[in-house]
Design an enzyme around this catalytic site. Structure first.
Site, PDB file in Angstrom:
ATOM      1  N   GLY A  15     -27.864  17.936  20.267  1.00 42.62           N
ATOM      2  CA  GLY A  15     -29.311  18.099  20.377  1.00 42.62           C
ATOM      3  C   GLY A  15     -29.820  19.090  21.409  1.00 42.62           C
ATOM      4  N   ASN A  17     -30.912  22.117  20.644  1.00 40.47           N
ATOM      5  CA  ASN A  17     -32.119  22.691  20.035  1.00 40.47           C
ATOM      6  C   ASN A  17     -33.284  21.713  20.147  1.00 40.47           C
ATOM      7  OD1 ASN A  17     -31.878  25.454  18.651  1.00 40.47           O
ATOM      8  ND2 ASN A  17     -29.954  24.469  18.089  1.00 40.47           N
ATOM      9  N   MET A  95     -26.535  18.072   9.858  1.00 36.70           N
ATOM     10  CA  MET A  95     -25.447  18.644   9.078  1.00 36.70           C
ATOM     11  C   MET A  95     -25.344  18.058   7.672  1.00 36.70           C
ATOM     12  SD  MET A  95     -24.725  20.754  11.270  1.00 36.70           S
ATOM     13  CE  MET A  95     -23.219  21.570  11.675  1.00 36.70           C
ATOM     14  N   ARG A  96     -26.519  17.790   7.062  1.00 41.39           N
ATOM     15  CA  ARG A  96     -26.515  17.258   5.704  1.00 41.39           C
ATOM     16  C   ARG A  96     -27.591  17.936   4.873  1.00 41.39           C
ATOM     17  NH1 ARG A  96     -24.332  12.399   4.549  1.00 41.39           N
ATOM     18  NH2 ARG A  96     -23.177  11.394   6.212  1.00 41.39           N
ATOM     19  N   ASN A 112     -35.039  24.865   9.077  1.00 42.35           N
ATOM     20  CA  ASN A 112     -33.657  24.632   9.508  1.00 42.35           C
ATOM     21  C   ASN A 112     -33.225  25.795  10.388  1.00 42.35           C
ATOM     22  OD1 ASN A 112     -30.990  23.470   9.541  1.00 42.35           O
ATOM     23  ND2 ASN A 112     -30.355  25.044   8.079  1.00 42.35           N
ATOM     24  N   HIS A 114     -29.744  27.889  11.688  1.00 38.47           N
ATOM     25  CA  HIS A 114     -28.327  28.072  11.353  1.00 38.47           C
ATOM     26  C   HIS A 114     -27.710  29.125  12.274  1.00 38.47           C
ATOM     27  CE1 HIS A 114     -24.703  27.949   9.058  1.00 38.47           C
ATOM     28  NE2 HIS A 114     -24.717  29.275   8.991  1.00 38.47           N
ATOM     29  N   GLU A 148     -30.502  23.302  -1.037  1.00 34.63           N
ATOM     30  CA  GLU A 148     -29.142  23.792  -0.786  1.00 34.63           C
ATOM     31  C   GLU A 148     -28.927  23.981   0.715  1.00 34.63           C
ATOM     32  OE1 GLU A 148     -27.033  23.747  -3.184  1.00 34.63           O
ATOM     33  OE2 GLU A 148     -28.669  23.200  -4.526  1.00 34.63           O
ATOM     34  N   ASP A 150     -28.562  25.877   3.954  1.00 37.22           N
ATOM     35  CA  ASP A 150     -28.779  27.160   4.629  1.00 37.22           C
ATOM     36  C   ASP A 150     -29.242  28.277   3.681  1.00 37.22           C
ATOM     37  OD1 ASP A 150     -27.730  25.830   6.922  1.00 37.22           O
ATOM     38  OD2 ASP A 150     -25.705  26.309   6.272  1.00 37.22           O
ATOM     39  N   GLN A 178     -30.002  32.248  21.780  1.00 40.97           N
ATOM     40  CA  GLN A 178     -31.029  32.843  20.918  1.00 40.97           C
ATOM     41  C   GLN A 178     -31.650  31.796  19.998  1.00 40.97           C
ATOM     42  OE1 GLN A 178     -31.937  35.851  21.751  1.00 40.97           O
ATOM     43  NE2 GLN A 178     -30.251  35.825  23.228  1.00 40.97           N
TER      44      GLN A 178
HETATM   45  C1  GAR Z   1     -26.564  24.581  16.268  1.00 42.59           C
HETATM   46  O1  GAR Z   1     -25.762  25.697  16.577  1.00 42.59           O
HETATM   47  C2  GAR Z   1     -27.177  24.723  14.885  1.00 42.59           C
HETATM   48  O2  GAR Z   1     -27.543  26.045  14.579  1.00 42.59           O
HETATM   49  C3  GAR Z   1     -26.046  24.252  14.013  1.00 42.59           C
HETATM   50  O3  GAR Z   1     -25.551  23.133  14.676  1.00 42.59           O
HETATM   51  C4  GAR Z   1     -25.710  23.334  16.088  1.00 42.59           C
HETATM   52  C5  GAR Z   1     -26.378  22.117  16.645  1.00 42.59           C
HETATM   53  O4  GAR Z   1     -26.457  22.195  18.050  1.00 42.59           O
HETATM   54  N1  GAR Z   1     -26.478  23.964  12.668  1.00 42.59           N
HETATM   55  C6  GAR Z   1     -25.766  24.247  11.581  1.00 42.59           C
HETATM   56  O5  GAR Z   1     -24.638  24.689  11.627  1.00 42.59           O
HETATM   57  C7  GAR Z   1     -26.460  23.967  10.258  1.00 42.59           C
HETATM   58  N2  GAR Z   1     -25.733  24.538   9.198  1.00 42.59           N
HETATM   59  P1  GAR Z   1     -27.459  21.286  18.848  1.00 42.59           P
HETATM   60  O6  GAR Z   1     -27.245  19.848  18.336  1.00 42.59           O
HETATM   61  O7  GAR Z   1     -27.033  21.430  20.272  1.00 42.59           O
HETATM   62  O8  GAR Z   1     -28.839  21.765  18.586  1.00 42.59           O
END
Ligand code: GAR
Length: 228
Positions: A15, A17, A95-96, A112, A114, A148, A150, A178
């Protein structure tokens, strides 16, 4: 200043982000507030982060895609989002695949993030996949979500160089810096009502344009520029 919009954040893990979003809300950097955080994993540290800020944090177990358990989770997520008055759903390390009920209830209002320059390297391993492929530049993408992984229309991207000696962790850390910036910007544009989805394109009303002559070149050029 826009009205503060109400966010629901979907997470699966640590978490960072989410934390960037919560901090930006609290500091007034973005006109938003996080009303609820929903995780498919009971032990996601993101839930802990939410609770520390007095934000409702809910674990909704999600079964396999297409099963009755998955459909129940989709309905339960929607119920919780509505209960908290959520206007924008932010997937932040979730991740779902999102279910059809949530997507239908929030047209053009699910984002979302990515960790790759989509449409390259979608899925759960964006950074190691980019590294293994040998790209010299990677980055991250915030996009509107669809059914779908991403794939929805792209709102904003940031590019970073891949440097000699990078491993998946060093590249992921560079990209993550970033991510924490561009997600906030995308949310703020949404809050200001400045995003228009036109097919695969997202128009940002009154957006500043990047300098068209500027490029990230990786590795940097070592020839003299002989042309004007
Ligand atoms: C982040 O890098 C996000 O972009 C990625 O998971 C990480 C979560 O980090 N998401 C994906 O790969 C989605 N396909 P966080 O829990 O520290 O935010």
């Amino acid at each position: 200043m826009a009205d503060r919009i109400t966010l629901g954040v979907l997470v699966s893990g640590r978490g960072t982000n989410l934390q960037a979003i919560i901090d930006a809300c609290e500091q007034g950097t973005i006109d938003a507030k996080v009303a609820v955080v929903i995780s498919d994993k009971a032990d996601a540290y993101a839930l802990e982060r939410a609770r520390k800020h007095g934000i409702a944090a809910v674990h909704v177990p999600v079964g396999k895609y297409g099963t009755p358990a998955y459909e129940r989770a989709d309905a339960e997520q929607l119920r919780i989002l509505k209960e908290h008055g959520v206007q924008l759903v932010c997937m932040a390390g979730y991740m779902r695949k999102l279910g059809p009920r949530v997507l239908d209830a929030y047209p053009g209002a699910v984002m979302n993030i990515h960790p790759a320059l989509l449409p390259s390297f979608p899925g759960a391993h964006g950074q190691p996949d980019a590294l293994a492929y040998g790209v010299k530049i990677s980055g991250c993408t915030v996009h509107f979500a669809d059914a779908e992984f991403d794939q929805g229309p792209i709102i904003i991207q940031a590019a970073v160089p891949v440097v000699e000696g990078d491993d998946a962790d060093t590249l992921a850390a560079r990209i993550l810096q970033q991510e924490h910036k561009i997600y906030l910007q995308a949310i703020q544009w949404f809050a200001e009502g400045r995003l228009r989805i036109e097919g695969r394109h997202v128009r940002v009303l009154d957006a500043e344009q990047p300098p068209a002559g500027q490029a990230i070149i990786s590795p940097p050029l070592q020839i003299e520029e002989r042309w004007p």
